[in-house]
Design a protein around this motif. Sequence first.
Motif, PDB file in Angstrom:
ATOM      1  N   LYS A   1       0.812  -1.228   0.000  1.00  0.00           N
ATOM      2  CA  LYS A   1       0.000   0.000   0.000  1.00  0.00           C
ATOM      3  C   LYS A   1       0.844   1.277   0.000  1.00  0.00           C
ATOM      4  O   LYS A   1       0.359   2.336  -0.353  1.00  0.00           O
ATOM      5  CB  LYS A   1      -0.994  -0.002   1.162  1.00  0.00           C
ATOM      6  CG  LYS A   1      -0.393   0.032   2.560  1.00  0.00           C
ATOM      7  CD  LYS A   1      -1.516   0.166   3.601  1.00  0.00           C
ATOM      8  CE  LYS A   1      -1.000   0.379   5.002  1.00  0.00           C
ATOM      9  NZ  LYS A   1      -0.332  -0.808   5.553  1.00  0.00           N
TER      10      LYS A   1
ATOM     11  N   PRO B   1      -9.317  -1.946  -3.085  1.00  0.00           N
ATOM     12  CA  PRO B   1      -9.282  -0.737  -2.254  1.00  0.00           C
ATOM     13  C   PRO B   1     -10.402   0.261  -2.521  1.00  0.00           C
ATOM     14  O   PRO B   1     -11.033   0.759  -1.595  1.00  0.00           O
ATOM     15  CB  PRO B   1      -7.921  -0.125  -2.601  1.00  0.00           C
ATOM     16  CG  PRO B   1      -7.099  -1.247  -3.115  1.00  0.00           C
ATOM     17  CD  PRO B   1      -8.036  -2.250  -3.697  1.00  0.00           C
ATOM     18  N   HIS B   2     -10.699   0.541  -3.828  1.00  0.00           N
ATOM     19  CA  HIS B   2     -11.698   1.582  -4.095  1.00  0.00           C
ATOM     20  C   HIS B   2     -13.133   1.078  -3.901  1.00  0.00           C
ATOM     21  O   HIS B   2     -14.080   1.844  -4.006  1.00  0.00           O
ATOM     22  CB  HIS B   2     -11.522   2.153  -5.509  1.00  0.00           C
ATOM     23  CG  HIS B   2     -11.551   1.103  -6.573  1.00  0.00           C
ATOM     24  ND1 HIS B   2     -10.411   0.485  -7.013  1.00  0.00           N
ATOM     25  CD2 HIS B   2     -12.569   0.547  -7.266  1.00  0.00           C
ATOM     26  CE1 HIS B   2     -10.725  -0.404  -7.940  1.00  0.00           C
ATOM     27  NE2 HIS B   2     -12.023  -0.395  -8.112  1.00  0.00           N
ATOM     28  N   ASP B   3     -13.298  -0.231  -3.625  1.00  0.00           N
ATOM     29  CA  ASP B   3     -14.649  -0.766  -3.405  1.00  0.00           C
ATOM     30  C   ASP B   3     -14.986  -0.904  -1.918  1.00  0.00           C
ATOM     31  O   ASP B   3     -16.079  -1.326  -1.563  1.00  0.00           O
ATOM     32  CB  ASP B   3     -14.789  -2.153  -4.058  1.00  0.00           C
ATOM     33  CG  ASP B   3     -14.655  -2.073  -5.563  1.00  0.00           C
ATOM     34  OD1 ASP B   3     -15.120  -1.064  -6.117  1.00  0.00           O
ATOM     35  OD2 ASP B   3     -14.079  -2.976  -6.174  1.00  0.00           O
TER      36      ASP B   3
ATOM     37  N   LYS C   1     -16.154   3.385   3.054  1.00  0.00           N
ATOM     38  CA  LYS C   1     -15.512   4.220   4.076  1.00  0.00           C
ATOM     39  C   LYS C   1     -16.595   4.771   5.006  1.00  0.00           C
ATOM     40  O   LYS C   1     -16.926   5.942   4.975  1.00  0.00           O
ATOM     41  CB  LYS C   1     -14.760   5.376   3.397  1.00  0.00           C
ATOM     42  CG  LYS C   1     -13.720   4.944   2.377  1.00  0.00           C
ATOM     43  CD  LYS C   1     -12.436   4.507   3.063  1.00  0.00           C
ATOM     44  CE  LYS C   1     -11.313   4.249   2.102  1.00  0.00           C
ATOM     45  NZ  LYS C   1     -11.442   3.087   1.278  1.00  0.00           N
TER      46      LYS C   1
ATOM     47  N   PRO D   1      -6.649  -1.813 -10.182  1.00  0.00           N
ATOM     48  CA  PRO D   1      -5.959  -0.904  -9.262  1.00  0.00           C
ATOM     49  C   PRO D   1      -4.460  -0.778  -9.564  1.00  0.00           C
ATOM     50  O   PRO D   1      -3.872   0.273  -9.346  1.00  0.00           O
ATOM     51  CB  PRO D   1      -6.152  -1.560  -7.885  1.00  0.00           C
ATOM     52  CG  PRO D   1      -7.292  -2.482  -8.031  1.00  0.00           C
ATOM     53  CD  PRO D   1      -7.324  -2.906  -9.459  1.00  0.00           C
TER      54      PRO D   1
ATOM     55  N   ASP E   1      -4.152   1.544 -12.586  1.00  0.00           N
ATOM     56  CA  ASP E   1      -4.506   2.919 -12.218  1.00  0.00           C
ATOM     57  C   ASP E   1      -3.437   3.574 -11.352  1.00  0.00           C
ATOM     58  O   ASP E   1      -3.199   4.770 -11.430  1.00  0.00           O
ATOM     59  CB  ASP E   1      -5.844   2.945 -11.450  1.00  0.00           C
ATOM     60  CG  ASP E   1      -7.009   2.541 -12.344  1.00  0.00           C
ATOM     61  OD1 ASP E   1      -6.798   2.477 -13.568  1.00  0.00           O
ATOM     62  OD2 ASP E   1      -8.109   2.281 -11.821  1.00  0.00           O
ATOM     63  N   ARG E   2      -2.806   2.748 -10.507  1.00  0.00           N
ATOM     64  CA  ARG E   2      -1.954   3.303  -9.460  1.00  0.00           C
ATOM     65  C   ARG E   2      -0.523   3.562  -9.895  1.00  0.00           C
ATOM     66  O   ARG E   2       0.119   4.490  -9.412  1.00  0.00           O
ATOM     67  CB  ARG E   2      -1.941   2.305  -8.299  1.00  0.00           C
ATOM     68  CG  ARG E   2      -1.664   2.933  -6.974  1.00  0.00           C
ATOM     69  CD  ARG E   2      -1.815   1.906  -5.888  1.00  0.00           C
ATOM     70  NE  ARG E   2      -0.624   1.915  -5.070  1.00  0.00           N
ATOM     71  CZ  ARG E   2      -0.248   0.944  -4.289  1.00  0.00           C
ATOM     72  NH1 ARG E   2      -0.957  -0.142  -4.241  1.00  0.00           N
ATOM     73  NH2 ARG E   2       0.819   1.044  -3.557  1.00  0.00           N
TER      74      ARG E   2
END
Length: 758
Positions: free
Chosen positions: A223, A311-313, A316, A446, A449-450
């Motif tokens: 991460k 992570p984006h799913d 939060k 991810p 994208d990252r």
Amino acid sequence: MIFKIEDVTVYFPYDNIYPEQYEYMVELKRALDAKGHCLLEMPTGTGKTIALLSLITSYRLSRPDSPIKLVYCTRTVHEMEKTLGELKLLHDYQVRHLGAQAMILAIGLSSRKNLCVNTKVLAAENRDSVDAACRKRTASWVRALSTENPNVELCDYFENYEKAADNALLPPGVYTLEDLRAFGKNRGWCPYFLARHMVQFANVIVYSYQYLLDPKVAGIISKELQKESVVVFDEAHNIDNVCIEALSVSVRRVTLEGANRNLNKIRQEIDRFKATDAGRLRAEYNRLVEGLALRGDLSGSDQWLANPALPHDILKEAVPGNIRRAEHFVHVLRRLLQYLGVRLDTENVEKESPVSFVSSLNSQAGIEQKTLKFCYDRLQSLMLTLEITDTDEFLPIQTVCDFATLVGTYARGFSIIIEPYDERMPHIPDPILQLSCHDASLAIKPVFDRFQSVVITSGTLSPIDLYPRLLSFTPVVSRSFKMSMTRDCICPMVLTRGSDQLPVSTKFDMRSDPGVVRNYGKLLVEMVSIVPDGVVCFFVSYSYMDGIIATWNETGILKEIMQQKLVFIETQDVVETTLALDNYRRACDCGRGAVFFSVARGKVAEGIDFDRHYGRLVVMYGVPFQYTLSKILRARLEYLHDTFQIKEGDFLTFDALRQAAQCVGRVIRSKADYGMMIFADKRYSRHDKRSKLPGWILSHLRDAHLNLSTDMAIHIAREFLRKMAQPYDKAGTMGRKTLLTQEDLEKMAETGVQDMAY
């Protein structure tokens, strides 16, 4: 040698370079300049790894103001060690020419089992047990307890590492797993936690695919990697399958029984804490009310696996009220297990989408989708609160929560398939509930994208245009390279019929035909009598290999083979196979010669090299299609057709041919090597099948070799072996240079010629 590619000075640790290595570097540099992703297919045995490492480390040296980090992903520990060995050689060369400015820190990162130096922890038999044994000695609450009770066993290596605090650093250099263990032993520090700590400082990291593609592991290990990283997936022909496995979960009867036992244990622990330390449970509840699923200050040794969703799913927001209290959460899990138990009691195959599964779960067990999403995080929080260290014992309940979180998070790209028994053994009830991911692009998105540049490379990426569709990305460079040679040292042949002119194939209606089995046997009998040293045979499946060997044994064919060479067989047991391989090599070394029977898609087909005299001939019996009646495969084919418009036949052929190419590619591992490849199935003579083989194999496949019978193949093999026995010029002459010197490269740079070898 040192040469320039445009504005980058490349340091290459050998005196000569292959033309395809040079071209590979040029294309790779284009991708790095464009800050985009690329797909590069390079023939096996042409020095792909050293070309990658040389260019990327040299590129980093030429841009000192914006240093890039290299993250190199391999499939096996053996490949990781090989890559770090090459990097060591390159690093020494660069330091010799440039001095201290070329110093880098490069580390290999693997599991505790491969890095631990504590003999008591290593005594555990498998990886999960080693992880648990480590936690029992390093968890923060265990260490706190040891101050009051001196009998509590700790790990001295971890204690020393913690004492060193910020001073626990690795000096610059290239560290293989063995080097890390030696350094840890010498300093008395834990190599595993030291390596994990150094990930953020290292210039080059070499580790397994899972550390980037599996969200549970990537969430902890990867991460903190910066965007300015170049990610390389080596031997990435099966990358779509790795992505799918990372997001798929299977639940069986034993999983549910184990999970029930885990819940009983958790329940007992909750009751014990209520009696002795109710404040801890209350503190956890208050934290969850505030919306913190996990404490933010976890030490490295307490960290569990991260959330299985990408992570984006991950939501939060606060954990739902109905699972904040520990006993309520246990009650919800009980209802979930009960529901899954009822679903496993089916007599028919069932397939449904996550949406309908979640709605029926809600109506029958009263568990909402939002509650499911938080199962994994909530379990993690509870196990930390209850100070549980036996993580290996709690794998079943983790699997169930893993399943719950994924099924609650994703509506598209997944199916739930419940099968009451394995179709190949219908008389044995073995119900299984599988959450199967069909979309490989979900897990790798991810990563694309990252990171600035992602390089996907292998010896078999044909047809190369299918990968961008499967993984849904747009490469800035997509290129397949050919092999430059001074002599034709690869001899591929397509055998369509036996010497009695009967066609041969492993098609379902023909595979058990006695004529086909006999012709396959006769082919091998003839070949072992003329081919020296090692012969490798690949079959389409274990069951087919067992059947055909049994028939050969009954008809005396096996005896004829064993008069010429010894026979060794790959089994599903790793230890047996390793022993068989070892003895196979010894038989080849002493001149007795040997035949190795193996299976496409098996361990040997993926990672073992049969270079030099260990493999002079490889026979691929049949086309290794997947088991086409598999419900999971059918569901994936439907999804690919509906979402990416990839036809069923196209995908199946592509998948079978990449496996076949992977099998036969084992035989050539360098340009000084030579070997024959026989594709023994009439279907390979069809253009639609054959054209999906890699270009470097097709360029050696002559039209005269496309429709052979056994006796014609024998004649070609004799001629080929006679030709290979002649001396030859390794560097190449007559305009076909296959080894370029520094002068050649300078000349090419002046004249602008880049294809001297072709």
